[in-house]
Design a protein around this motif. Structure first.
Motif, short mmCIF file in Angstrom:
data_model
loop_
_atom_site.label_atom_id
_atom_site.label_comp_id
_atom_site.label_asym_id
_atom_site.label_seq_id
_atom_site.Cartn_x
_atom_site.Cartn_y
_atom_site.Cartn_z
N GLY A 184 1.84 0.56 8.02
CA GLY A 184 1.38 0.53 6.47
C GLY A 184 1.49 -0.88 6.02
N HIS A 185 2.42 -1.58 6.20
CA HIS A 185 2.73 -3.03 5.60
C HIS A 185 1.46 -3.83 6.19
CE1 HIS A 185 6.49 -1.61 4.45
NE2 HIS A 185 6.83 -2.79 3.63
N ALA A 186 1.19 -3.64 7.38
CA ALA A 186 -0.02 -4.65 8.13
C ALA A 186 -1.07 -4.16 7.30
CB ALA A 186 0.12 -4.44 9.87
N LEU A 187 -1.59 -2.83 7.21
CA LEU A 187 -2.65 -2.72 6.39
C LEU A 187 -3.01 -3.04 5.05
CD1 LEU A 187 -5.24 -0.65 6.39
CD2 LEU A 187 -3.91 1.05 5.76
N VAL A 215 -8.20 0.28 -3.62
CA VAL A 215 -7.82 0.76 -2.30
C VAL A 215 -6.64 0.58 -2.24
CG1 VAL A 215 -8.31 0.94 0.02
CG2 VAL A 215 -10.10 1.27 -1.26
N VAL A 216 -6.18 -0.77 -2.29
CA VAL A 216 -4.69 -1.56 -2.12
C VAL A 216 -3.87 -0.88 -3.01
CG1 VAL A 216 -3.31 -3.39 -2.25
CG2 VAL A 216 -5.82 -3.45 -1.06
N LEU A 217 -4.25 -0.58 -4.17
CA LEU A 217 -3.16 0.16 -5.34
C LEU A 217 -3.10 1.62 -4.69
CD1 LEU A 217 -1.72 0.26 -7.79
CD2 LEU A 217 -3.83 0.78 -8.79
N ALA A 218 -3.98 2.40 -4.31
CA ALA A 218 -3.86 3.63 -3.87
C ALA A 218 -2.98 3.70 -2.54
CB ALA A 218 -5.24 4.26 -3.55
N VAL A 224 4.65 4.33 -0.58
CA VAL A 224 5.99 4.34 -1.20
C VAL A 224 6.27 6.09 -1.02
CG1 VAL A 224 7.04 4.92 -3.42
CG2 VAL A 224 5.54 2.88 -3.30
N GLY A 225 5.26 6.65 -0.84
CA GLY A 225 5.56 8.14 -0.56
C GLY A 225 5.97 8.23 1.10
N ILE A 226 5.39 7.45 2.01
CA ILE A 226 5.84 7.41 3.38
C ILE A 226 7.17 6.89 3.55
CG2 ILE A 226 5.01 6.36 5.61
CD1 ILE A 226 2.04 6.50 4.93
#
Length: 249
Positions: A184-187, A215-218, A224-226
Protein backbone atom coordinates in the motif's frame (compact mmCIF):
# COMPACT_ATOMS: atom_id res chain seq x y z
CA UNK A 1 16.41 14.71 -12.42
CA UNK A 2 16.71 11.96 -9.86
CA UNK A 3 14.59 8.82 -9.96
CA UNK A 4 13.71 7.71 -6.46
CA UNK A 5 12.63 4.15 -5.78
CA UNK A 6 9.21 3.71 -4.14
CA UNK A 7 10.94 1.25 -1.80
CA UNK A 8 13.33 3.92 -0.53
CA UNK A 9 10.86 4.83 2.21
CA UNK A 10 11.44 1.42 3.83
CA UNK A 11 15.21 1.80 4.17
CA UNK A 12 16.54 1.52 7.71
CA UNK A 13 19.09 4.28 8.28
CA UNK A 14 21.40 4.79 11.25
CA UNK A 15 20.74 7.96 13.27
CA UNK A 16 23.14 7.49 16.20
CA UNK A 17 25.90 4.88 15.63
CA UNK A 18 26.67 2.86 18.76
CA UNK A 19 29.10 -0.08 18.82
CA UNK A 20 29.75 -2.00 22.03
CA UNK A 21 31.88 -5.16 22.41
CA UNK A 22 31.62 -5.89 18.72
CA UNK A 23 27.82 -5.50 18.66
CA UNK A 24 26.00 -2.91 16.60
CA UNK A 25 23.58 -1.19 18.98
CA UNK A 26 23.01 1.85 16.78
CA UNK A 27 19.78 3.83 17.01
CA UNK A 28 18.02 3.77 13.64
CA UNK A 29 14.87 5.37 12.28
CA UNK A 30 13.07 2.10 13.06
CA UNK A 31 14.20 2.35 16.69
CA UNK A 32 13.07 5.97 16.89
CA UNK A 33 9.60 5.29 15.53
CA UNK A 34 9.16 2.19 17.69
CA UNK A 35 9.80 4.44 20.68
CA UNK A 36 7.43 7.08 19.30
CA UNK A 37 4.66 4.53 18.75
CA UNK A 38 4.94 3.24 22.32
CA UNK A 39 5.05 6.82 23.63
CA UNK A 40 1.97 7.89 21.65
CA UNK A 41 0.14 4.73 22.69
CA UNK A 42 0.99 5.21 26.37
CA UNK A 43 0.06 8.90 26.38
CA UNK A 44 -3.20 8.25 24.52
CA UNK A 45 -4.32 5.56 26.96
CA UNK A 46 -3.14 7.59 29.96
CA UNK A 47 -4.74 10.92 29.08
CA UNK A 48 -7.95 9.32 27.78
CA UNK A 49 -8.55 7.53 31.07
CA UNK A 50 -7.01 10.02 33.51
CA UNK A 51 -10.25 11.88 34.26
CA UNK A 52 -12.75 9.27 33.13
CA UNK A 53 -16.40 10.34 33.32
CA UNK A 54 -19.71 8.53 33.02
CA UNK A 55 -20.37 10.44 29.81
CA UNK A 56 -17.07 9.94 27.92
CA UNK A 57 -15.31 12.67 26.00
CA UNK A 58 -14.02 12.05 22.48
CA UNK A 59 -10.65 10.55 23.49
CA UNK A 60 -12.18 8.40 26.20
CA UNK A 61 -14.78 7.17 23.72
CA UNK A 62 -12.07 6.10 21.26
CA UNK A 63 -10.18 4.14 23.93
CA UNK A 64 -13.38 2.56 25.25
CA UNK A 65 -14.31 1.46 21.73
CA UNK A 66 -10.87 -0.12 21.26
CA UNK A 67 -11.28 -1.83 24.64
CA UNK A 68 -14.77 -3.11 23.77
CA UNK A 69 -13.63 -4.33 20.34
CA UNK A 70 -10.68 -6.25 21.80
CA UNK A 71 -12.82 -7.66 24.60
CA UNK A 72 -15.37 -8.86 22.03
CA UNK A 73 -12.64 -10.56 19.98
CA UNK A 74 -11.23 -12.38 23.02
CA UNK A 75 -14.63 -13.52 24.31
CA UNK A 76 -15.92 -14.66 20.92
CA UNK A 77 -12.77 -16.54 19.90
CA UNK A 78 -11.39 -17.90 23.19
CA UNK A 79 -14.36 -17.76 25.53
CA UNK A 80 -15.59 -15.75 28.49
CA UNK A 81 -13.75 -18.01 30.96
CA UNK A 82 -10.36 -17.10 29.51
CA UNK A 83 -10.31 -13.33 29.92
CA UNK A 84 -6.82 -13.54 31.44
CA UNK A 85 -5.48 -13.39 27.87
CA UNK A 86 -7.19 -10.06 27.24
CA UNK A 87 -4.26 -7.80 28.34
CA UNK A 88 -1.89 -9.54 25.92
CA UNK A 89 -4.32 -9.25 23.00
CA UNK A 90 -5.18 -5.65 23.88
CA UNK A 91 -1.53 -4.50 23.94
CA UNK A 92 -0.77 -6.44 20.75
CA UNK A 93 -3.78 -4.99 18.93
CA UNK A 94 -3.06 -1.42 20.07
CA UNK A 95 0.61 -1.65 19.10
CA UNK A 96 -0.14 -2.92 15.59
CA UNK A 97 -2.98 -0.41 15.15
CA UNK A 98 -0.96 2.62 16.28
CA UNK A 99 2.09 1.50 14.28
CA UNK A 100 -0.02 1.20 11.14
CA UNK A 101 -1.75 4.55 11.65
CA UNK A 102 1.43 6.43 12.58
CA UNK A 103 2.96 5.16 9.35
CA UNK A 104 0.22 6.92 7.39
CA UNK A 105 1.57 10.32 8.46
CA UNK A 106 3.83 11.80 5.72
CA UNK A 107 7.59 11.56 6.30
CA UNK A 108 7.21 8.95 9.03
CA UNK A 109 8.46 5.37 9.14
CA UNK A 110 6.09 2.41 9.19
CA UNK A 111 7.67 -0.15 11.51
CA UNK A 112 5.10 -2.85 10.67
CA UNK A 113 6.05 -2.65 6.98
CA UNK A 114 9.26 -4.54 7.83
CA UNK A 115 9.22 -8.33 7.94
CA UNK A 116 11.68 -8.31 10.87
CA UNK A 117 9.17 -6.48 13.09
CA UNK A 118 6.14 -8.49 12.03
CA UNK A 119 8.07 -11.77 12.25
CA UNK A 120 9.20 -10.83 15.76
CA UNK A 121 5.57 -10.23 16.73
CA UNK A 122 4.61 -13.55 15.14
CA UNK A 123 7.37 -15.40 17.01
CA UNK A 124 6.34 -13.79 20.30
CA UNK A 125 2.76 -14.89 19.65
CA UNK A 126 3.93 -18.41 18.70
CA UNK A 127 6.05 -18.82 21.86
CA UNK A 128 3.24 -17.54 24.11
CA UNK A 129 0.72 -19.90 22.52
CA UNK A 130 3.00 -22.91 23.01
CA UNK A 131 3.61 -21.94 26.63
CA UNK A 132 -0.16 -21.72 27.19
CA UNK A 133 -0.77 -25.01 25.39
CA UNK A 134 1.82 -27.05 27.29
CA UNK A 135 1.02 -25.45 30.65
CA UNK A 136 -2.68 -26.23 30.16
CA UNK A 137 -2.56 -29.71 28.62
CA UNK A 138 0.99 -30.98 29.15
CA UNK A 139 2.15 -33.52 26.57
CA UNK A 140 -1.48 -34.02 25.52
CA UNK A 141 -1.04 -30.75 23.63
CA UNK A 142 0.61 -32.78 20.85
CA UNK A 143 -2.85 -34.18 20.07
CA UNK A 144 -3.42 -30.87 18.26
CA UNK A 145 -1.41 -32.40 15.41
CA UNK A 146 -3.75 -35.38 15.09
CA UNK A 147 -7.26 -34.58 13.82
CA UNK A 148 -10.00 -36.51 15.64
CA UNK A 149 -11.29 -39.66 13.96
CA UNK A 150 -8.16 -40.06 11.84
CA UNK A 151 -7.33 -43.68 10.77
CA UNK A 152 -4.17 -45.00 12.41
CA UNK A 153 -2.49 -45.62 9.05
CA UNK A 154 -2.66 -41.93 8.18
CA UNK A 155 -1.36 -40.63 11.53
CA UNK A 156 2.36 -40.44 10.55
CA UNK A 157 1.54 -38.61 7.32
CA UNK A 158 -0.93 -36.18 8.87
CA UNK A 159 1.38 -35.38 11.79
CA UNK A 160 4.01 -34.13 9.35
CA UNK A 161 1.48 -32.05 7.40
CA UNK A 162 -0.10 -30.61 10.55
CA UNK A 163 3.33 -29.81 12.02
CA UNK A 164 4.36 -27.85 8.91
CA UNK A 165 1.00 -26.05 8.92
CA UNK A 166 1.38 -25.28 12.62
CA UNK A 167 4.87 -23.81 12.20
CA UNK A 168 3.82 -21.79 9.15
CA UNK A 169 1.34 -19.88 11.30
CA UNK A 170 4.22 -17.58 12.22
CA UNK A 171 5.07 -16.92 8.58
CA UNK A 172 1.48 -16.43 7.43
CA UNK A 173 0.51 -13.97 10.15
CA UNK A 174 3.72 -11.94 9.80
CA UNK A 175 3.85 -11.87 5.98
CA UNK A 176 0.17 -10.88 5.75
CA UNK A 177 0.74 -7.76 7.85
CA UNK A 178 4.08 -6.79 6.31
CA UNK A 179 3.02 -7.37 2.68
CA UNK A 180 -0.26 -5.43 2.90
CA UNK A 181 1.37 -2.36 4.43
CA UNK A 182 4.44 -2.42 2.22
CA UNK A 183 2.40 -2.80 -0.97
CA UNK A 184 0.00 0.00 0.00
CA UNK A 185 2.75 2.49 0.88
CA UNK A 186 4.68 1.65 -2.29
CA UNK A 187 1.53 2.20 -4.37
CA UNK A 188 0.96 5.61 -2.78
CA UNK A 189 4.58 6.58 -3.47
CA UNK A 190 4.30 5.55 -7.13
CA UNK A 191 1.03 7.42 -7.68
CA UNK A 192 2.28 10.57 -5.93
CA UNK A 193 5.50 10.53 -7.99
CA UNK A 194 3.49 10.05 -11.17
CA UNK A 195 1.25 13.02 -10.31
CA UNK A 196 4.28 15.20 -9.61
CA UNK A 197 5.92 14.23 -12.91
CA UNK A 198 2.78 15.09 -14.88
CA UNK A 199 2.82 18.70 -13.64
CA UNK A 200 5.56 19.50 -16.17
CA UNK A 201 3.51 18.24 -19.13
CA UNK A 202 1.41 21.35 -19.74
CA UNK A 203 -2.36 21.69 -19.44
CA UNK A 204 -3.07 18.03 -20.11
CA UNK A 205 -0.46 17.10 -17.54
CA UNK A 206 -2.12 19.40 -15.02
CA UNK A 207 -5.48 17.72 -15.62
CA UNK A 208 -3.91 14.28 -15.42
CA UNK A 209 -2.12 15.27 -12.24
CA UNK A 210 -5.42 16.33 -10.68
CA UNK A 211 -6.97 12.97 -11.54
CA UNK A 212 -3.97 11.12 -10.17
CA UNK A 213 -4.05 13.11 -6.93
CA UNK A 214 -7.76 12.25 -6.62
CA UNK A 215 -6.80 8.58 -6.89
CA UNK A 216 -4.05 9.13 -4.31
CA UNK A 217 -6.59 10.64 -1.92
CA UNK A 218 -8.94 7.69 -2.42
CA UNK A 219 -6.11 5.16 -1.97
CA UNK A 220 -5.00 7.00 1.19
CA UNK A 221 -8.46 6.54 2.67
CA UNK A 222 -8.33 2.89 1.65
CA UNK A 223 -4.92 2.48 3.26
CA UNK A 224 -6.19 3.93 6.54
CA UNK A 225 -8.97 1.32 6.47
CA UNK A 226 -6.46 -1.43 5.66
CA UNK A 227 -4.23 -0.26 8.54
CA UNK A 228 -7.15 -0.74 10.95
CA UNK A 229 -8.27 -3.99 9.31
CA UNK A 230 -4.81 -5.58 9.47
CA UNK A 231 -4.57 -4.82 13.20
CA UNK A 232 -7.98 -6.44 13.66
CA UNK A 233 -6.99 -9.49 11.58
CA UNK A 234 -3.74 -9.87 13.53
CA UNK A 235 -5.65 -9.86 16.82
CA UNK A 236 -8.32 -12.27 15.55
CA UNK A 237 -5.75 -14.77 14.23
CA UNK A 238 -3.82 -14.61 17.50
CA UNK A 239 -7.05 -15.34 19.40
CA UNK A 240 -7.83 -18.25 17.05
CA UNK A 241 -4.42 -19.78 17.68
CA UNK A 242 -4.83 -19.21 21.42
CA UNK A 243 -8.23 -20.88 21.24
CA UNK A 244 -6.63 -23.95 19.66
CA UNK A 245 -4.05 -24.03 22.46
CA UNK A 246 -6.70 -23.72 25.17
CA UNK A 247 -9.45 -25.95 23.79
CA UNK A 248 -7.48 -28.23 21.41
CA UNK A 249 -9.94 -29.79 18.95
Amino acid sequence: MFAYSPLEQFCVSTLIPIHFLGYNLSITNATLFLFLVFTILYLTLTFATMNATVVPNNWQLVVENIYSLTKGIVESQIGVKHREYFPFIFVLFCFVLFSNLCGMVPYTFTVTSHIFITFSLGMMMFVCINVVGFSTHGLHYFSLLVPPGLPSALVPLLIGIELVSYIFRVISISVRLFANLMAGHALLKILAGFAWAMLSAGVLGLFGSFLTLSVVLAVTGLEVGIAMLQAYVFAVLTCLYLSDAVHLH
